[in-house]
Design a protein around this motif. Structure first.
Motif, short mmCIF file in Angstrom:
data_model
loop_
_atom_site.label_atom_id
_atom_site.label_comp_id
_atom_site.label_asym_id
_atom_site.label_seq_id
_atom_site.Cartn_x
_atom_site.Cartn_y
_atom_site.Cartn_z
N TRP A 54 0.82 -1.21 0.00
CA TRP A 54 0.00 0.00 0.00
C TRP A 54 0.86 1.27 0.00
N GLU A 55 2.03 1.20 0.56
CA GLU A 55 2.92 2.36 0.61
C GLU A 55 3.10 3.00 -0.75
N PHE A 56 3.12 2.18 -1.81
CA PHE A 56 3.37 2.69 -3.16
C PHE A 56 2.09 2.88 -3.97
N ASN A 57 0.94 2.58 -3.39
CA ASN A 57 -0.29 2.52 -4.19
C ASN A 57 -1.30 3.61 -3.88
N ILE A 58 -0.96 4.53 -2.99
CA ILE A 58 -1.89 5.61 -2.63
C ILE A 58 -1.27 6.95 -3.03
N ASP A 59 -1.97 7.68 -3.86
CA ASP A 59 -1.49 8.98 -4.32
C ASP A 59 -1.69 10.04 -3.25
N ARG A 60 -0.75 10.99 -3.17
CA ARG A 60 -0.82 12.01 -2.11
C ARG A 60 -2.03 12.93 -2.25
N ALA A 61 -2.31 13.38 -3.47
CA ALA A 61 -3.47 14.26 -3.66
C ALA A 61 -4.77 13.51 -3.39
N ALA A 62 -4.80 12.23 -3.73
CA ALA A 62 -5.98 11.41 -3.45
C ALA A 62 -6.16 11.24 -1.95
N ARG A 63 -5.07 11.01 -1.24
CA ARG A 63 -5.13 10.88 0.21
C ARG A 63 -5.72 12.15 0.85
N ALA A 64 -5.35 13.30 0.30
CA ALA A 64 -5.86 14.57 0.85
C ALA A 64 -7.37 14.70 0.69
N LEU A 65 -7.94 14.06 -0.33
CA LEU A 65 -9.40 14.07 -0.50
C LEU A 65 -10.07 13.03 0.39
N LEU A 66 -9.39 11.93 0.65
CA LEU A 66 -9.98 10.83 1.41
C LEU A 66 -10.00 11.08 2.91
N GLU A 67 -8.92 11.61 3.46
CA GLU A 67 -8.80 11.69 4.91
C GLU A 67 -9.88 12.53 5.59
N PRO A 68 -10.34 13.65 5.00
CA PRO A 68 -11.42 14.41 5.65
C PRO A 68 -12.74 13.64 5.73
N THR A 69 -12.89 12.57 4.99
CA THR A 69 -14.14 11.79 5.01
C THR A 69 -14.14 10.75 6.11
N GLY A 70 -13.04 10.64 6.85
CA GLY A 70 -12.93 9.61 7.87
C GLY A 70 -12.28 8.33 7.40
N TRP A 71 -11.86 8.31 6.14
CA TRP A 71 -11.19 7.14 5.58
C TRP A 71 -9.88 6.88 6.31
N ARG A 72 -9.59 5.62 6.55
CA ARG A 72 -8.34 5.22 7.18
C ARG A 72 -7.49 4.45 6.18
N ALA A 73 -6.27 4.86 6.06
CA ALA A 73 -5.37 4.19 5.12
C ALA A 73 -5.06 2.78 5.61
N PRO A 74 -5.02 1.82 4.69
CA PRO A 74 -4.62 0.46 5.06
C PRO A 74 -3.17 0.43 5.54
N ASP A 75 -2.79 -0.67 6.14
CA ASP A 75 -1.41 -0.87 6.59
C ASP A 75 -0.45 -0.66 5.43
N ALA A 76 0.45 0.28 5.57
CA ALA A 76 1.35 0.65 4.47
C ALA A 76 2.20 -0.51 4.00
N ALA A 77 2.48 -1.47 4.89
CA ALA A 77 3.36 -2.59 4.53
C ALA A 77 2.59 -3.78 3.97
N ALA A 78 1.25 -3.73 4.00
CA ALA A 78 0.46 -4.87 3.52
C ALA A 78 0.34 -4.85 2.00
N TYR A 79 0.15 -6.02 1.43
CA TYR A 79 0.04 -6.17 -0.03
C TYR A 79 -1.42 -6.40 -0.40
N PRO A 80 -2.06 -5.46 -1.06
CA PRO A 80 -3.48 -5.63 -1.39
C PRO A 80 -3.68 -6.52 -2.62
N THR A 81 -4.85 -7.12 -2.69
CA THR A 81 -5.28 -7.73 -3.95
C THR A 81 -5.88 -6.63 -4.81
N GLY A 82 -6.14 -6.95 -6.07
CA GLY A 82 -6.80 -5.97 -6.92
C GLY A 82 -8.15 -5.58 -6.35
N ALA A 83 -8.91 -6.56 -5.82
CA ALA A 83 -10.22 -6.28 -5.24
C ALA A 83 -10.11 -5.36 -4.03
#
Length: 465
Positions: A54-83
């Motif tokens: 996840w560390e490499f898969n979240i864009d900074r400008a996108a994060r700035a839109l998500l965080e005010p909504t209460g969204w929590r970023a996944p574990d930066a070291a975890a490997y997500p599936t496409g889903a």
């Protein structure tokens, strides 16, 4: 012109990152997504686990839109599936108050031109807005205008054929019902097509590796399940990877496990095989091809998975003045940086709006489509691409030219043919922080790198994330 939105084609990771950056600059944006939801193409391979965390898969400008909504970023070291990438990041991002009103799903852009003039006209060309032909989810066609266009539509829906010459093999179209292009869900949705059967997997990339590993797992459940692997080339270092030297551990592990399958005889490997024809034989199919030793036939098999890569759909921009690399079909200036004929040391040098632009002012190709037919694209690359492109559209050339990107090394350096002398001079000496022998020698002489790959980090101040 400035009252018109910037059109973004594609609501995948890079397209949404472009939209987020446009909003951050106060620019109007309209996003066109041909699928039913954001990340539709990613959902198609939702069962596949990414080899970048996840560390490499979240864009900074996108994060700035998500965080005010209460969204929590996944574990930066975890490997997500496409889903998981879609469900935990792309869909929430598309639903933010800033993006939801500007994204239209089920909207396919079929052509782009300039309003009132065709490709031939030069005078005052940049004063004519872009005109997009859009087909909506009900099949209605309309025209919409834009001040600039960012094409992040990707290449997933334009797979390369089985034929080694770049065109369909003889009989390929007739047997298309028995051929999967991409990464089928062997252990889940598509299990019935593969269990107890023999499958030929064609291709030498990470997609092929994922399919072969899944087939080997399925064989544990049903001993009648077999996998045959055919590759056009004979040097498999790119897919086998750098193992422990790969800074993306999951990517190195993928290649290591694949090699164990081949060495252990659980997957039959036919290297140096160029597919020529596909024919039916007593209810199954055989594949005819050529090798350095002459003609060879593989099969009979029950099914084929073509992991032969993708190519860009060039019909979209026929009425635009685009400049492409003549063999990769990438953005022309980017071609020499990503050409697999030359070298692959894990990534490409940092690049931005200047390499991604075209003679058509205001049009940019970004994301995996910017690479054309070249492999090994990482989302982090796309995020920095669109940050630079959007800054250029906004008129901030200082920010647009300040391109910073650090990507994880693969631990592998694939050299050019011997006749060219090799781009990297062979493997790096043990216990050195270098991607190849030439890089190690350059660093020993006090240079930042040999310039062949992502090891040139001395002038890169910060990662894109």
């Amino acid at each position: 012109m400035t009252e018109l939105p910037v059109a973004v084609i594609g609501a995948g990771p890079v397209g949404l990152a472009a939209a987020a950056n446009l909003i951050a600059h106060g620019l109007a944006v309209k996003v066109y997504e041909s699928g039913a939801q954001a990340g539709a193409n990613v959902s198609d391979w939702g069962h596949v686990r990414l080899f970048s965390p996840w560390e490499f898969n979240i864009d900074r400008a996108a994060r700035a839109l998500l965080e005010p909504t209460g969204w929590r970023a996944p574990d930066a070291a975890a490997y997500p599936t496409g889903a998981e990438l879609v469900g935990e990041y792309l869909v929430p991002l598309a639903q933010t108050p800033a993006l939801a009103p500007v994204i239209e799903c089920g909207a396919r852009v079929t052509a782009i031109g300039r309003r009132g003039i065709d490709k031939v006209v030069s005078r005052d060309r940049e004063l004519h807005p872009f005109q997009l032909s859009v087909t909506d989810k009900n099949g209605r066609v309309r025209r919409e205008l834009a001040r600039a266009v960012i094409d992040a539509s990707g290449t997933w829906t334009s797979p390369n054929p089985l034929g080694a010459g770049g065109i369909a093999a003889e009989g390929e179209q007739a047997q298309v019902q028995r051929i999967d292009y991409g990464i089928p869900d062997v252990l889940g949705r598509d299990r019935a097509s593969f269990v107890g059967r023999t499958t030929l997997v064609v291709g030498a990339g990470h997609s092929a590796a994922n399919v072969l590993l899944d087939l080997a797992e399925l064989a544990k459940q049903d001993a009648a399940t077999r996998a045959v692997w055919a590759t056009r080339g004979t040097n498999l270092s790119r897919v086998y990877g750098g193992g422990a030297n790969d800074q993306l551990a999951a990517r190195g592990d993928l290649g290591r496990r694949l090699r164990q399958l081949v060495d252990g005889g659980r997957v039959e490997l036919v290297a140096g095989f160029a597919c020529v024809a596909v024919r039916e034989a007593a209810g199954q199919i055989v594949i005819e091809g050529e090798t350095s030793a002459g003609s060879r036939t593989i099969g009979p098999v029950d099914r084929i998975v073509a992991c032969t890569g993708q190519r860009p759909d060039l019909s979209l921009t026929r009425e635009l003045r685009v400049e492409l690399d003549p063999w990769l079909e990438s953005a022309r200036a980017l071609g020499p940086l990503v050409d697999p004929n030359l070298h692959s040391c894990g990534s490409v040098p940092p690049h931005g709006h200047r390499e991604l632009s075209h003679p058509e002012s205001g049009f940019y190709t970004v994301g995996v489509k910017s690479y054309g037919r070249a492999p090994t694209f990482l989302m982090a690359t796309g995020y920095e691409q669109v940050r630079s492109v959007v800054a250029a559209i906004a008129g901030d050339l200082a920010a647009a030219d300040d391109v910073r990107l650090v990507l994880p090394e693969t631990g592998v350096c694939t050299t050019a043919p011997a006749s060219s002398g090799g781009c990297c001079g062979g493997a790096a000496p043990a216990a050195t922080e270098a991607c190849c022998a030439d890089d190690a020698a350059a660093k020993a002489q006090g240079q930042s790198s040999c310039g062949c790959g992502s090891s040139a980090k001395a002038n890169e101040a910060a990662p894109a994330q």
